[in-house]
Each structure stands twice: as C-alpha cells, then as structure tokens.
Design a protein around this motif. Structure first.
Motif, mmCIF file in Angstrom:
data_model
loop_
_atom_site.group_PDB
_atom_site.id
_atom_site.type_symbol
_atom_site.label_atom_id
_atom_site.label_comp_id
_atom_site.label_asym_id
_atom_site.label_seq_id
_atom_site.Cartn_x
_atom_site.Cartn_y
_atom_site.Cartn_z
ATOM 1 N N HIS B 90 -15.735 15.432 9.466
ATOM 2 C CA HIS B 90 -14.376 15.072 9.866
ATOM 3 C C HIS B 90 -14.118 13.595 9.599
ATOM 4 N N ALA B 91 -15.116 12.784 9.905
ATOM 5 C CA ALA B 91 -14.981 11.339 9.649
ATOM 6 C C ALA B 91 -14.922 11.053 8.157
ATOM 7 N N LEU B 92 -15.586 11.902 7.376
ATOM 8 C CA LEU B 92 -15.634 11.696 5.929
ATOM 9 C C LEU B 92 -14.302 12.015 5.257
ATOM 10 N N VAL B 93 -13.759 13.169 5.567
ATOM 11 C CA VAL B 93 -12.555 13.610 4.844
ATOM 12 C C VAL B 93 -11.253 13.352 5.597
ATOM 13 N N GLY B 94 -11.354 13.138 6.908
ATOM 14 C CA GLY B 94 -10.140 12.950 7.704
ATOM 15 C C GLY B 94 -9.274 11.788 7.234
ATOM 16 N N PRO B 95 -9.839 10.589 7.194
ATOM 17 C CA PRO B 95 -9.015 9.426 6.803
ATOM 18 C C PRO B 95 -8.377 9.568 5.430
ATOM 19 N N THR B 96 -9.120 10.108 4.470
ATOM 20 C CA THR B 96 -8.564 10.282 3.131
ATOM 21 C C THR B 96 -7.377 11.242 3.156
ATOM 22 N N LEU B 97 -7.580 12.378 3.778
ATOM 23 C CA LEU B 97 -6.511 13.383 3.808
ATOM 24 C C LEU B 97 -5.313 12.879 4.609
ATOM 25 N N ARG B 98 -5.602 12.232 5.726
ATOM 26 C CA ARG B 98 -4.514 11.707 6.551
ATOM 27 C C ARG B 98 -3.737 10.635 5.798
ATOM 28 N N GLY B 99 -4.458 9.907 4.964
ATOM 29 C CA GLY B 99 -3.807 8.822 4.236
ATOM 30 C C GLY B 99 -2.976 9.288 3.057
ATOM 31 N N CYS B 100 -3.181 10.519 2.629
ATOM 32 C CA CYS B 100 -2.481 10.998 1.427
ATOM 33 C C CYS B 100 -1.501 12.120 1.702
ATOM 34 N N LEU B 101 -1.829 13.017 2.595
ATOM 35 C CA LEU B 101 -0.941 14.160 2.821
ATOM 36 C C LEU B 101 0.073 13.863 3.925
ATOM 37 N N GLY B 102 0.636 14.889 4.468
ATOM 38 C CA GLY B 102 1.700 14.726 5.458
ATOM 39 C C GLY B 102 3.044 14.983 4.818
ATOM 40 N N PRO B 103 4.080 15.184 5.659
ATOM 41 C CA PRO B 103 5.417 15.502 5.156
ATOM 42 C C PRO B 103 5.855 14.553 4.049
ATOM 43 N N GLU B 104 6.284 15.126 2.946
ATOM 44 C CA GLU B 104 6.539 14.331 1.751
ATOM 45 C C GLU B 104 7.597 13.253 1.963
ATOM 46 N N ASN B 105 8.633 13.598 2.700
ATOM 47 C CA ASN B 105 9.725 12.638 2.872
ATOM 48 C C ASN B 105 9.336 11.452 3.746
ATOM 49 N N GLN B 106 8.287 11.617 4.529
ATOM 50 C CA GLN B 106 7.873 10.472 5.354
ATOM 51 C C GLN B 106 6.526 9.911 4.891
ATOM 52 N N ARG B 107 6.200 10.223 3.632
ATOM 53 C CA ARG B 107 4.957 9.715 3.078
ATOM 54 C C ARG B 107 5.152 8.250 2.695
ATOM 55 N N SER B 108 4.226 7.427 3.108
ATOM 56 C CA SER B 108 4.336 5.999 2.807
ATOM 57 C C SER B 108 4.111 5.736 1.326
ATOM 58 N N THR B 109 4.538 4.574 0.905
ATOM 59 C CA THR B 109 4.279 4.171 -0.470
ATOM 60 C C THR B 109 2.782 4.157 -0.730
ATOM 61 N N ALA B 110 2.045 3.653 0.228
ATOM 62 C CA ALA B 110 0.593 3.595 0.079
ATOM 63 C C ALA B 110 0.015 4.990 -0.149
ATOM 64 N N ALA B 111 0.515 5.948 0.591
ATOM 65 C CA ALA B 111 0.025 7.312 0.459
ATOM 66 C C ALA B 111 0.308 7.853 -0.931
ATOM 67 N N ARG B 112 1.542 7.653 -1.372
ATOM 68 C CA ARG B 112 1.906 8.158 -2.699
ATOM 69 C C ARG B 112 1.125 7.442 -3.794
ATOM 70 N N PHE B 113 0.859 6.165 -3.564
ATOM 71 C CA PHE B 113 0.048 5.432 -4.541
ATOM 72 C C PHE B 113 -1.369 6.006 -4.618
ATOM 73 N N MET B 114 -1.940 6.313 -3.492
ATOM 74 C CA MET B 114 -3.305 6.834 -3.492
ATOM 75 C C MET B 114 -3.370 8.236 -4.104
ATOM 76 N N ILE B 115 -2.329 9.019 -3.907
ATOM 77 C CA ILE B 115 -2.276 10.327 -4.566
ATOM 78 C C ILE B 115 -2.268 10.116 -6.073
ATOM 79 N N ARG B 116 -1.435 9.192 -6.509
ATOM 80 C CA ARG B 116 -1.324 8.903 -7.932
ATOM 81 C C ARG B 116 -2.668 8.437 -8.482
ATOM 82 N N ALA B 117 -3.325 7.555 -7.736
ATOM 83 C CA ALA B 117 -4.629 7.046 -8.166
ATOM 84 C C ALA B 117 -5.647 8.171 -8.241
ATOM 85 N N SER B 118 -5.402 9.193 -7.447
ATOM 86 C CA SER B 118 -6.314 10.327 -7.436
ATOM 87 C C SER B 118 -6.058 11.241 -8.633
ATOM 88 N N ILE B 119 -4.801 11.313 -9.057
ATOM 89 C CA ILE B 119 -4.439 12.186 -10.179
ATOM 90 C C ILE B 119 -4.754 11.521 -11.507
#
Lengths: 223, 223
Positions: B90-119
């Motif tokens: 949970h400690a391993l994957v929680g922060p990453t997932l929490r930092g990237c997912l979540g409702p799209e319209n309230q996703r932070s710029t940082a979150a969207r950036f990290m998704i992009r960096a992942s793709i």
DNA sequence: GATAGTTTCATACAACTGTTTGAATTGCAA
DNA sequence: TTGCAATTCAAACAGTTGTATGAAACTATC
C-alpha cells in the motif's frame, strides 16, 4: 512494383535502427543510409515517416494478435466453447512475452523493435494501439464464458492486470534484472508467462471456489 | 535571484503545457510564450531544455518517494520493525496512484504531468527513473522482513507485478475506461489501490499459509 | 525498339529546433 | 549616486528535420 527491393530494404533498416537506437534519434537520413537507398524513397514508398513506423508496428502487431487468437480459439474449441481462465490468459500474454523476451543475444530484430515500441510511445504507434480494443473484447468474451459468476468489472480489472504485468515486465526487464541482481531470469520466457498467468488467474478467481476462507479474509482486509 | 518570478513562471507553464500536449510537441517557444518571459530565460535559469524537464520530474518524484517512505516507516514502526505485506505494498503504490488518478476535472497539473511522464518516456526522465532502484531496495528490505519464508526471487517478482499494475493502470487508464465502457471506476482511487494491493499480496503469499490446497493446485496447473 | 509507367536520384525547400550572444536593463550595496 | 552583479531582451545562429520537385534511369508491354 517490380522487386520491392527498396521497400524491403527500408523496412529492414528502419526496424533495426529503431530497435537499436530508439525512435528519438533515428532520422530518415540514417535509415536510407543504412538501406543504401535514396532519401526520397521513403516518402515515395510509404508516404511519410509516420506511415513507415506504423507499417512496421502493424506488421508485428498483426502477427502477435493472430497468434493470440489462434491459441484462444484452439483452447475454446477443445473445451466446447469454454476454455479454462488460465489458458485464456496464457493465450493473451504468451505471444507478446514470447515475442519480446528471451535470451538477449538471440533476440530478433522484431523482438527488439517491439520492446522499443513498448518503451517509447510515439504518436503513430499510439494511434494503432488505440484500435486494439476490439481485439481485446474477444478475450473479454472468452473470459466471461469461462467465469460466468464474475462481474464484468472484475473481468476488466483482471484483463487489465494481466496486460499490466506482461507489458511492464517487457518495458522494465532491464531494471528488474538489475534490481534483482540477475536473480529474476527473464530469459526463461515460459517461466515468466507462467508467473503472469498464475497471478492474473488468482486475481480473477480470488474469493470464489478456488480460494478458501483465510485467503478471502486476507483479500478483504487488504481493502 | 531576487524574486524567482521568471523561474517559477517557466516551471508552471512548462508543467501545464507538457501535461496538456505532451513532450513531443511543446517547444521552448511555446513555454516562454505561455510564461510571458524571454526565450533565453530557459537556458539562463535551467541550462537546457532537458534540465528543465528533469527538474519538473525530480520535484514530483521526490514528493512521491518521500510519501512512500513515510507510509512505510510508519507501518514498520507500528509493527516493531515488521509491517504486514499488504501495508508495505500500500505504501509502495498508494502515493503514485493517488498522485495520478482521481476525478479528471479536479486533477492537478502535477498529476496530469506525471501521467504524461508515465506515457511518453523522454530521455531526461528515463535517466531519473533509472536512479530509482536504490529507493526500491528499501521496499525489498521491508518485504523480506515481512515475508521471511519467501525467496528473493519471489519478492522481486511480487514487487515488479505491484509496480506493473499501478503504472499500467495509470498509463492506460483511458483505454481501460473505454474498454469497460465506464464500468471500471478509475476516479475511486482508494478502490484502485485496494485492487492492486490485493492482487500483489496474493501473488506474494500464494502457496504458503494463506492459501489452501485447491488454490495451490490451480497455481501449479497454470504453469 | 518506341512508349508509357514506375522507380530512383540529386537537390532544394521551408520550417523549426535548442542554444548563444552581446547589449540593455534592473536591483541592490557601498 | 556610483558601481557591480544579476537578469532580461531581441536577434541571430547553426544545425537538423521531414518533405517536395523535376529530371533521369529503368522496366515491361506492345
């Protein structure tokens, strides 16, 4: 279209160069130099650089998908229309893993190209991957038939996790080797496939007949 | 370094543009236009384009890793140096997932950036990710302590599969949503985390105390 | 062997890229 | 205010990129 020699030479050179050096720093000029053809030949035969990349990827992609469906069909026919879930998952991830992993020194150009395509995600390849959904739906259907008690949501998550493990292992095979100091043998492809299938099967069958109380309790607690 | 205004404006503009349009088609000129600063400011403040990208990624990366270790440490301290495997995962994957997912319209710029960096995997980001191994070793250690009966190989595979599910789900969240026709709710981050942790836990504990004979037989048959 | 269609070729194009330069401006300390 | 360093700015640089062009070379058909 007399001999196709130029076309073929371009495809071969492009696949090899992209496999070795990545999409980022291979130019058309690198490719035509390697293929010993004229620069304009790429646009003449393929229309554009992106269409060349797309053709490379589509060719390999179709081969993998055909192999997947062949395995799936064989399994379902043998089981009278229903195949065991682990066999379905095996058909799903087997061809991909077999096509990319294996001893590095005997890895084909095609294999190295597909690994590269998996790591670097360029637009023409992304576009093709997005059309892969119809293909995946066939596996969703087979999984539904195999696990009639499982909800669609669980089927989708199981499929997602199976693909996740397969693709991530390909993408990060080098890192896993380094992290494990060589203890994880990625050259033993069938072992890798078995591991992925095993975990994905558990993901899809946990909490039902195959798993007894203690495991179910653990799975519940983990949420 | 009076106010850092220029530096900050560049970072913000770059993160937003990369998040929205990807690394592939955002140029320094796009960034400085958005930030309302001079073109030369990027090289003056960051040295190069790649160093700008690296700084963006490192900042977010450090935050995630710190959160991971915070959770891990808290869990191990509470358990006297040993934490349950599902809490470690949970400690391993929680922060990453929490930092990237979540409702799209309230996703932070940082979150969207990290998704992009992942793709899209660009060189400066790849270089940083390769240095992540030392960080992962801390989790290997915790997992060893938690599961003293499991071999290193199994620990490494379990870790690999956990990261695989987390990262792939982030990378392909759109495709999973489309494939499942919205049935898989990727906005419910805690549910996603629970699914990943649950499956990874099963992968790491299958065949031992937690699983009874039938499941073990199945796991064996699958190979 | 002339002709029509295909393929190759050298070359130029046009645009864009990250980076550098050197002068102008600003802000702060003495 | 003066002096000095940090910052900003417009402009140009140097190189690369994929693509287009039109003539030349080839190939096969009649």
């Amino acid at each position: 279209m007399a001999s196709d020699h130029t076309r073929t030479a371009i495809l071969a050179a492009a696949e090899r160069l992209y496999a070795d050096r990545g999409f980022g720093d291979v130019t058309l000029r690198d490719i035509v130099a390697d293929a010993n053809v004229n620069l304009a030949a790429v646009n003449y035969h393929f229309g554009s650089k992106d269409e060349l990349i797309a053709e490379l990827f589509v060719t390999r992609s179709i081969a993998t998908n055909r192999e997947r469906l062949r395995e799936l069909k064989a399994a379902e026919e043998q089981g009278g229309g229903i195949a065991p879930i682990e066999v379905i998952l095996h058909a799903l991830v087997g061809p991909t893993l077999r096509g990319c992993l294996g001893p590095e020194n005997q890895r084909s150009t095609a294999a190295r190209f597909m690994i590269r395509a998996s790591i670097e995600s360029v637009p023409p390849i992304r576009r093709i991957k997005n059309r892969e959904i119809d293909h995946l739906r066939k596996f969703v259907g087979a999984m539904r038939r195999s696990l009639p008690d499982r909800s669609d949501v669980e089927i989708y998550w199981g499929l997602n996790f199976a693909l996740a493990m397969a693709h991530h292992t390909i993408r990060e095979s080098e890192r896993l080797t380094k992290l494990s100091e060589g203890k994880c043998d990625l050259d033993d492809v069938e072992d890798v496939i078995a591991r992925v299938v095993s975990v994905a099967t558990m993901a899809l069958t946990a909490g039902k007949v195959e798993m007894k109380a203690p495991a179910r309790a653990l799975a519940r607690d983990a949420r």
